[in-house]
Write a protein that holds these residues in place. Structure first.
Motif, PDB file in Angstrom:
ATOM      1  N   VAL A 168       0.833  -1.112  -0.024  1.00 58.35           N
ATOM      2  CA  VAL A 168       0.061  -0.006   0.168  1.00 58.35           C
ATOM      3  C   VAL A 168       1.000   1.197   0.012  1.00 58.35           C
ATOM      4  N   SER A 169       0.599   2.046  -0.891  1.00 57.24           N
ATOM      5  CA  SER A 169       1.535   3.425  -1.153  1.00 57.24           C
ATOM      6  C   SER A 169       0.587   4.594  -1.099  1.00 57.24           C
ATOM      7  N   PHE A 170       1.353   5.524  -0.328  1.00 55.71           N
ATOM      8  CA  PHE A 170       0.513   6.825  -0.029  1.00 55.71           C
ATOM      9  C   PHE A 170       1.433   7.839  -0.759  1.00 55.71           C
ATOM     10  N   PRO A 171       1.326   8.396  -2.009  1.00 52.31           N
ATOM     11  CA  PRO A 171       2.314   9.039  -2.499  1.00 52.31           C
ATOM     12  C   PRO A 171       2.292  10.598  -2.311  1.00 52.31           C
ATOM     13  N   ILE A 172       1.017  11.253  -1.708  1.00 52.84           N
ATOM     14  CA  ILE A 172       0.892  12.459  -1.396  1.00 52.84           C
ATOM     15  C   ILE A 172       1.369  12.839   0.056  1.00 52.84           C
ATOM     16  N   GLY A 173       2.377  13.914   0.136  1.00 54.83           N
ATOM     17  CA  GLY A 173       2.453  14.280   1.709  1.00 54.83           C
ATOM     18  C   GLY A 173       3.235  15.669   1.513  1.00 54.83           C
ATOM     19  N   TYR A 174       3.832  16.279   2.592  1.00 51.65           N
ATOM     20  CA  TYR A 174       4.356  17.329   2.938  1.00 51.65           C
ATOM     21  C   TYR A 174       5.908  17.388   3.057  1.00 51.65           C
ATOM     22  N   HIS A 190       3.932  17.772  -2.098  1.00 52.29           N
ATOM     23  CA  HIS A 190       4.498  17.187  -3.227  1.00 52.29           C
ATOM     24  C   HIS A 190       3.859  15.525  -3.420  1.00 52.29           C
ATOM     25  N   ARG A 191       4.224  15.058  -4.505  1.00 46.81           N
ATOM     26  CA  ARG A 191       3.596  13.748  -4.980  1.00 46.81           C
ATOM     27  C   ARG A 191       4.655  12.874  -5.370  1.00 46.81           C
ATOM     28  N   TYR A 192       4.932  11.568  -4.764  1.00 45.18           N
ATOM     29  CA  TYR A 192       5.870  10.860  -5.440  1.00 45.18           C
ATOM     30  C   TYR A 192       5.583   9.416  -5.638  1.00 45.18           C
ATOM     31  N   PRO A 193       4.853   8.804  -6.579  1.00 44.16           N
ATOM     32  CA  PRO A 193       4.488   7.389  -6.566  1.00 44.16           C
ATOM     33  C   PRO A 193       5.533   6.446  -5.925  1.00 44.16           C
ATOM     34  N   TYR A 194       5.098   5.627  -5.329  1.00 40.72           N
ATOM     35  CA  TYR A 194       5.784   4.499  -4.546  1.00 40.72           C
ATOM     36  C   TYR A 194       6.776   5.071  -3.761  1.00 40.72           C
ATOM     37  N   ILE A 195       6.664   6.259  -3.150  1.00 44.78           N
ATOM     38  CA  ILE A 195       7.725   6.876  -2.196  1.00 44.78           C
ATOM     39  C   ILE A 195       7.772   5.942  -0.836  1.00 44.78           C
ATOM     40  N   ARG A 235       7.973  14.839   5.613  1.00 44.84           N
ATOM     41  CA  ARG A 235       9.231  14.641   5.739  1.00 44.84           C
ATOM     42  C   ARG A 235      10.258  15.862   5.991  1.00 44.84           C
ATOM     43  N   ALA A 236      10.889  15.653   7.023  1.00 45.56           N
ATOM     44  CA  ALA A 236      11.873  16.828   7.134  1.00 45.56           C
ATOM     45  C   ALA A 236      12.965  16.803   6.210  1.00 45.56           C
ATOM     46  N   VAL A 237      13.231  18.197   5.647  1.00 47.57           N
ATOM     47  CA  VAL A 237      14.365  18.269   4.686  1.00 47.57           C
ATOM     48  C   VAL A 237      15.402  19.617   5.455  1.00 47.57           C
ATOM     49  N   ARG A 252       5.034  22.318  -4.277  1.00 49.12           N
ATOM     50  CA  ARG A 252       3.927  23.714  -4.255  1.00 49.12           C
ATOM     51  C   ARG A 252       4.059  23.869  -2.685  1.00 49.12           C
ATOM     52  N   GLU A 253       4.487  25.315  -2.604  1.00 47.70           N
ATOM     53  CA  GLU A 253       4.629  25.784  -1.130  1.00 47.70           C
ATOM     54  C   GLU A 253       3.054  26.156  -0.657  1.00 47.70           C
ATOM     55  N   VAL A 254       2.996  25.632   0.738  1.00 45.81           N
ATOM     56  CA  VAL A 254       1.989  25.894   1.340  1.00 45.81           C
ATOM     57  C   VAL A 254       1.889  26.943   2.300  1.00 45.81           C
TER      58      VAL A 254
END
Length: 297
Positions: A168-174, A190-195, A235-237, A252-254
């Motif tokens: 199960v993959s959740f590709p959308i996050g911050y 951001h969105r990354y398939p299979y992150i 995720r923390a950068v 995309r900045e929130v």
């Protein structure tokens, strides 16, 4: 041997898997993961402990569904003060020792240590493995959403547990940008398939291992449900990342994240005090009447 002792996904244990300053082979690409002097640098450990407490543990302590165990793989060589702090913040987050396991190991393969732990805990039965790095967090509804998704998958395929592995993959996050040269903390969608963030693997303890797969390819080969309806991770950068991550044009900045109720509810760690990303309390109270939490957990 039967791959699972369960006929219902509701009976599957959920294991959250985190590597905390682990010295060994674990898939990390940073120099610190292979260099003792870098990995256990006091400033680096302080930053990792802060992020782990205020982002990772805060997100797990806030889960609306508490049916999971947290496995934390760390290093036997880690300084005693840092290991003591790690144990203390885990106990503060969970309240009882049975909710988490800290496994301090000698240098080696992370996947081997995870497999050994799963075999001791589940004894060959199937379970759900979820990977979560020590500077990332999950939405407060993650476990509940994962359970609901598994039920839907089994409703569509009654033989689901007979044909493992599944993902199960959740590709959308911050992404929470915290690098010193970038100024004030900023949040991006951001969105990354299979992150790898929050990726869930369902298999027996002798089957696939969440720390031994290529997260971009394995889900495609084995079968994966992709849940795209809302952000499910942060995720923390920052200056001590173990993976190679940088601000991308497609992020995309929130801009109003500190005043957004949905983000507050799902990611309480973003509103912790005494952190580099602390919310301007007076501004939020004045504009919305919302009182941010005084603690991260």
């Amino acid at each position: 041997m039967d791959r699972t002792a369960s006929t219902s996904v509701d009976d599957l244990p959920i294991l959250i898997v985190t590597r905390f300053s682990f010295l060994g082979q674990s898939g990390w690409k940073s120099d610190a993961s292979r260099d003792v002097s870098l990995l256990f640098q006091p400033a680096r450990l302080e930053q990792r402990l802060l992020l782990f407490e205020k982002i990772t543990l805060a997100s797990l302590a806030a889960q609306s569904e508490r049916g999971f165990h947290h496995y934390i793989l760390t290093s036997a060589q880690m300084p005693s003060w840092a290991l003591a702090r790690l144990e203390a913040i885990c106990l503060a987050a969970y309240g009882t020792q049975d909710r988490f396991t800290i496994d301090a190991r000698e240098p080696g393969r992370a996947r081997k240590y995870l497999r050994q732990f799963m075999q001791r805990r589940a004894r060959g039965a199937s379970l759900v493995q979820v990977v979560l790095d020590d500077d990332d967090g999950l939405a407060a509804s993650y476990i509940d959403t994962l359970r609901a998704t598994l039920r839907l998958m089994q409703a569509e395929d009654a033989a689901l547990l007979d044909s493992l592995p599944k993902y199960v993959s959740f590709p959308i996050g911050y992404a929470l940008l915290l690098r010193q040269n970038d100024g004030d903390a900023r949040l991006y969608l951001h969105r990354y398939p299979y992150i790898n963030l929050g990726l869930a693997l369902i298999d027996s303890t002798g089957g696939k291992n969440i720390l031994a797969i290529n997260h971009r390819d394995a889900p495609k080969r084995s079968g994966c449900r992709v849940v795209r309806d809302r952000p499910m991770f942060v995720r923390a950068v920052h200056d001590f990342n173990d993976s190679r991550v940088a601000l991308q044009e497609k992020w995309r900045e929130v801009t109003d994240w500190q005043q957004t109720g949905a983000i507050r509810n799902e990611f309480p760690g973003l509103y912790a005090e005494d952190t580099p990303w602390a919310v301007d309390r007076e501004k939020v109270v004045a504009e919305e009447g919302f009182e941010p939490p005084t603690q991260g957990l």
